[in-house]
Structure formats: structure tokens, C-alpha cells
Design a protein around this motif. Structure first.
Motif, PDB file in Angstrom:
ATOM      1  N   ASN A   1      42.489  37.560 -24.379  1.00  0.00           N
ATOM      2  CA  ASN A   1      43.860  37.063 -24.478  1.00  0.00           C
ATOM      3  C   ASN A   1      44.019  35.929 -25.474  1.00  0.00           C
ATOM      4  O   ASN A   1      45.049  35.816 -26.115  1.00  0.00           O
ATOM      5  N   GLU A   2      43.010  35.060 -25.597  1.00  0.00           N
ATOM      6  CA  GLU A   2      43.147  33.881 -26.450  1.00  0.00           C
ATOM      7  C   GLU A   2      42.014  33.697 -27.457  1.00  0.00           C
ATOM      8  O   GLU A   2      42.014  32.724 -28.193  1.00  0.00           O
ATOM      9  N   GLN A   3      41.060  34.611 -27.511  1.00  0.00           N
ATOM     10  CA  GLN A   3      39.876  34.407 -28.350  1.00  0.00           C
ATOM     11  C   GLN A   3      40.226  34.166 -29.816  1.00  0.00           C
ATOM     12  O   GLN A   3      39.733  33.229 -30.428  1.00  0.00           O
ATOM     13  N   ALA A   4      41.080  34.989 -30.388  1.00  0.00           N
ATOM     14  CA  ALA A   4      41.404  34.847 -31.819  1.00  0.00           C
ATOM     15  C   ALA A   4      42.128  33.524 -32.089  1.00  0.00           C
ATOM     16  O   ALA A   4      41.823  32.832 -33.070  1.00  0.00           O
ATOM     17  N   TYR A   5      43.061  33.159 -31.223  1.00  0.00           N
ATOM     18  CA  TYR A   5      43.798  31.898 -31.380  1.00  0.00           C
ATOM     19  C   TYR A   5      42.857  30.703 -31.222  1.00  0.00           C
ATOM     20  O   TYR A   5      42.935  29.732 -31.962  1.00  0.00           O
ATOM     21  N   LEU A   6      41.969  30.796 -30.218  1.00  0.00           N
ATOM     22  CA  LEU A   6      41.031  29.707 -29.959  1.00  0.00           C
ATOM     23  C   LEU A   6      40.068  29.515 -31.122  1.00  0.00           C
ATOM     24  O   LEU A   6      39.762  28.389 -31.508  1.00  0.00           O
TER      25      LEU A   6
END
Length: 189
Positions: free
Chosen positions: A107-112
Motif C-alpha cells: 500500500n505504501e512501499q513506493a511512496y515510502l
């Protein structure tokens, strides 16, 4: 701008040791702390600025399913601000040879990853570790694809200064050892 103000806002709290809840309190060099993580990080900054070797963060995954008392249904920009405040303070706590590990899911890997690149610098990215969490997978959407892994993003405080240890793994590979040492380098074709 709001993120910077929040990261630098003073905390009206204090840390107290609880020997009765600790294991081997008088001999340990480790610290376990419970509380609002941003407030705790800011309190630690007063004493441990530039002194911590390793930080592991397991934030709310922003799925709306977390059992902890976190807001687990942020929109992406709010979640990133939530994380940015904590990661900026965490970076200040690390020694020059320190490392940060942050666990997350799809859910957030790319943003993180982009946020960590911004805070730590792309040159300080060490690895994206992909642990198998559930061999059968988790059905988390209407799609017929079960997710079986998560991500652990690893960053160093200063490029080429991070040190990694075997964490108690012995080279002799005694059959009684729980772990064995394996190379993480690509081999073969």
C-alpha cells in the motif's frame, strides 16, 4: 512547513525507567519504550542525538485494518506527513554508521521509498528486503492474487559508513544453531 514545525515542537513529557517491567534491567544496554512514537523520538533526541546504531520502524500500514490505536486510514499525503515527521527525527538519532529499517506492505512501499530517498538521500539506500510473511498469501482485494510478502527498506545514515554484523550467527554451521550464514550476493546466471 507544517512537518518541520511538528518535528521541532517541544514535548511536555519525560521518560521514566520501569525496572519491574524490564528484563535484566541493571545489565541491559537496550531500551524498550511505549508511547506516542513522535513524542518518544523527540524525547530520545535530547539524550541520544547521533548515538543510536539501529532503528526499526513498523508503522501503521494505512490499510484501515490495524488493530493498534493508530489512525490507519490516512490518505497518502497525510500518511506521508505522519511518517516524514518521525523519519526526520529518527535520522538525527542515528550514529554516522547507523542504519534504519522500515517495514511496510504494497500500500505504501513506493511512496515510502521516495520519502526515505528525500530524507536520507538516494545514495544511502542499502536494500529493499522482501521477507516472506505468509507462504499461502493474504487475500486483501477483489483480485485473485494473494500477497505473501512485505518490504523492509534499509537506509544508512552516511554513505559507506554503515556496518552490519552476523547477529550471533556462527560460521561453523553447527546443527544446533537456529540460523545459518548464507551469502546474499547474486550467484549463477
Amino acid at each position: 512547513k507544517q512537518s518541520i514545525l511538528l518535528s521541532n515542537k517541544s514535548v511536555l513529557a519525560t521518560l521514566r525507567p520501569l525496572p519491574e517491567k524490564s528484563v535484566n534491567f541493571s545489565n541491559t544496554k537496550n531500551v524498550y519504550i511505549e508511547g506516542d512514537n513522535l513524542d518518544v523520538l523527540k524525547l530520545l533526541r535530547e539524550t541520544y542525538l547521533g548515538k543510536i546504531k539501529m532503528i526499526y520502524i513498523d508503522p501503521p500500514y494505512n490499510t484501515g485494518n490495524d488493530s493498534f490505536g493508530y489512525n490507519d486510514s490516512f490518505n497518502h499525503s497525510t500518511w506521508l506527513t505522519f511518517m516524514k515527521n518521525r523519519l526526520e527525527v529518527a535520522k538525527e538519532l542515528l550514529r554516522n554508521d547507523g542504519v534504519l529499517f522500515v517495514q511496510c506492505d504494497d500500500n505504501e512501499q513506493a511512496y515510502l521509498k521516495v520519502l526515505l530517498d528525500q530524507i536520507f538521500g538516494r545514495k544511502n539506500f542499502v536494500a529493499c528486503i522482501i521477507p516472506l510473511m505468509n507462504p499461502r498469501g493474504r487475500q486483501e482485494s477483489a483480485y485473485p492474487i494473494a500477497k505473501s510478502h512485505e518490504y523492509i527498506l534499509c537506509y544508512s545514515r552516511k554513505e559507506d559508513m554503515a556496518t552490519f554484523y552476523n547477529f550471533g550467527i556462527k560460521e561453523d554451521n553447527n546443527s544446533e544453531d537456529v540460523y545459518r550464514l548464507l551469502s546474499l550476493r547474486k550467484s549463477g546466471n
